[in-house]
Design a protein around this motif. Structure first.
Motif, PDB file in Angstrom:
ATOM      1  N   CYS A 117       0.894  -1.256  -0.088  1.00 45.71           N
ATOM      2  CA  CYS A 117       0.027  -0.069  -0.117  1.00 45.71           C
ATOM      3  C   CYS A 117       0.780   1.281   0.116  1.00 45.71           C
ATOM      4  O   CYS A 117       0.481   2.459  -0.727  1.00 45.71           O
ATOM      5  N   ARG A 118       1.994   1.173   0.596  1.00 45.78           N
ATOM      6  CA  ARG A 118       2.827   2.354   0.761  1.00 45.78           C
ATOM      7  C   ARG A 118       3.374   2.613  -0.665  1.00 45.78           C
ATOM      8  O   ARG A 118       3.583   3.639  -1.092  1.00 45.78           O
ATOM      9  N   ALA A 119       3.967   1.475  -1.391  1.00 43.98           N
ATOM     10  CA  ALA A 119       4.366   1.649  -2.726  1.00 43.98           C
ATOM     11  C   ALA A 119       3.560   2.224  -3.690  1.00 43.98           C
ATOM     12  O   ALA A 119       3.784   3.060  -4.641  1.00 43.98           O
ATOM     13  N   SER A 120       2.093   2.001  -3.452  1.00 43.08           N
ATOM     14  CA  SER A 120       1.117   2.617  -4.487  1.00 43.08           C
ATOM     15  C   SER A 120       0.499   3.715  -3.868  1.00 43.08           C
ATOM     16  O   SER A 120      -0.360   4.232  -4.758  1.00 43.08           O
ATOM     17  N   GLN A 150      -5.352   4.278   1.310  1.00 42.95           N
ATOM     18  CA  GLN A 150      -5.251   3.026   0.737  1.00 42.95           C
ATOM     19  C   GLN A 150      -5.421   2.023   1.480  1.00 42.95           C
ATOM     20  O   GLN A 150      -6.168   0.866   0.836  1.00 42.95           O
ATOM     21  N   LEU A 151      -5.207   1.575   2.654  1.00 46.98           N
ATOM     22  CA  LEU A 151      -5.505   0.667   3.511  1.00 46.98           C
ATOM     23  C   LEU A 151      -6.978   0.509   3.442  1.00 46.98           C
ATOM     24  O   LEU A 151      -7.709  -0.391   3.487  1.00 46.98           O
ATOM     25  N   LEU A 155      -9.572  -2.410   2.201  1.00 50.17           N
ATOM     26  CA  LEU A 155     -10.606  -3.106   3.039  1.00 50.17           C
ATOM     27  C   LEU A 155     -11.850  -2.974   2.575  1.00 50.17           C
ATOM     28  O   LEU A 155     -12.412  -3.917   2.648  1.00 50.17           O
ATOM     29  N   GLY A 156     -12.335  -1.806   1.965  1.00 56.84           N
ATOM     30  CA  GLY A 156     -13.405  -1.529   1.629  1.00 56.84           C
ATOM     31  C   GLY A 156     -13.607  -2.659   0.290  1.00 56.84           C
ATOM     32  O   GLY A 156     -14.920  -2.976   0.181  1.00 56.84           O
ATOM     33  N   ASP A 157     -12.674  -2.769  -0.632  1.00 56.32           N
ATOM     34  CA  ASP A 157     -12.873  -3.449  -1.595  1.00 56.32           C
ATOM     35  C   ASP A 157     -12.465  -5.105  -1.389  1.00 56.32           C
ATOM     36  O   ASP A 157     -12.703  -5.778  -2.331  1.00 56.32           O
ATOM     37  N   ASN A 158     -12.355  -5.402  -0.172  1.00 57.84           N
ATOM     38  CA  ASN A 158     -11.776  -6.685   0.097  1.00 57.84           C
ATOM     39  C   ASN A 158     -12.370  -7.857  -0.577  1.00 57.84           C
ATOM     40  O   ASN A 158     -12.038  -8.777  -1.041  1.00 57.84           O
ATOM     41  N   GLY A 159     -13.776  -7.811  -0.115  1.00 56.76           N
ATOM     42  CA  GLY A 159     -14.750  -8.831  -0.734  1.00 56.76           C
ATOM     43  C   GLY A 159     -14.775  -9.147  -2.208  1.00 56.76           C
ATOM     44  O   GLY A 159     -14.714 -10.190  -2.885  1.00 56.76           O
TER      45      GLY A 159
END
Length: 167
Positions: A117-120, A150-151, A155-159
């Motif tokens: 996530c840091r990299a992006s 980003q995290l 998390l929101g897109d996880n599913g």
């Protein structure tokens, strides 16, 4: 598919369907100066095109084809953003994150997910600060904010990502 307003002639794989209006937060506010707004939208189009190559659902595209597409998108974006030197470092810094996605590299634990996530995310915040002439002393605060966003996005897109992309 192409993004003529960025000048990207490279054809792109099937899109995931996002545009600036569908993002979690505004991409380029209308009250920004024309030059900055143009640069932000061009940068966004690069990131969206690169994301399309990295995460395409087309199983016929090999990793090598995805990486070649990313390289071409980056080269064309660098040309389209020639008027905006702060974009160069950010584009170069983001490419490894897209390449990892194209290879299907998945974080093995939370620490690796944070690093990904840091990299992006960090290059985006740093690009915006540099574009507006802000001090690099603000990078740590921007990095933390971008990482948190980003995290939360992941998390929101996880599913949906697990079902669509296997991650």
């Amino acid at each position: 598919m192409s993004a003529p307003s960025l000048g990207l002639a490279v054809s792109r794989p099937r899109r995931k369907g996002k545009n600036p209006k569908q993002e979690s937060f505004p991409v380029a506010l209308r009250w920004l100066a024309g030059r900055e707004r143009t640069a932000i939208l061009a940068f966004y189009r690069f990131a969206r095109a690169a994301d399309d190559w990295a995460d395409t659902p087309d199983p016929a595209l090999s990793v090598e084809q995805r990486l070649a597409g990313l390289s071409q998108v980056q080269a064309e974006a660098l040309g389209a953003l020639a008027f905006c030197p702060p974009a160069f470092a950010a584009l170069d810094a983001l490419l490894p994150a897209f390449e990892a996605d194209a290879r299907g590299d998945l974080p093995e634990d939370f620490g690796a997910a944070v690093a990904a996530c840091r990299a992006s995310s960090e290059p985006v915040g740093r690009f915006l600060l540099a574009l507006h002439g802000e001090s690099p002393l603000l990078y740590p605060a921007a990095d933390a904010l971008c990482l948190a966003l980003q995290l939360l996005n992941h998390l929101g897109d996880n599913g949906g990502d697990r079902v669509r992309w296997g991650r």
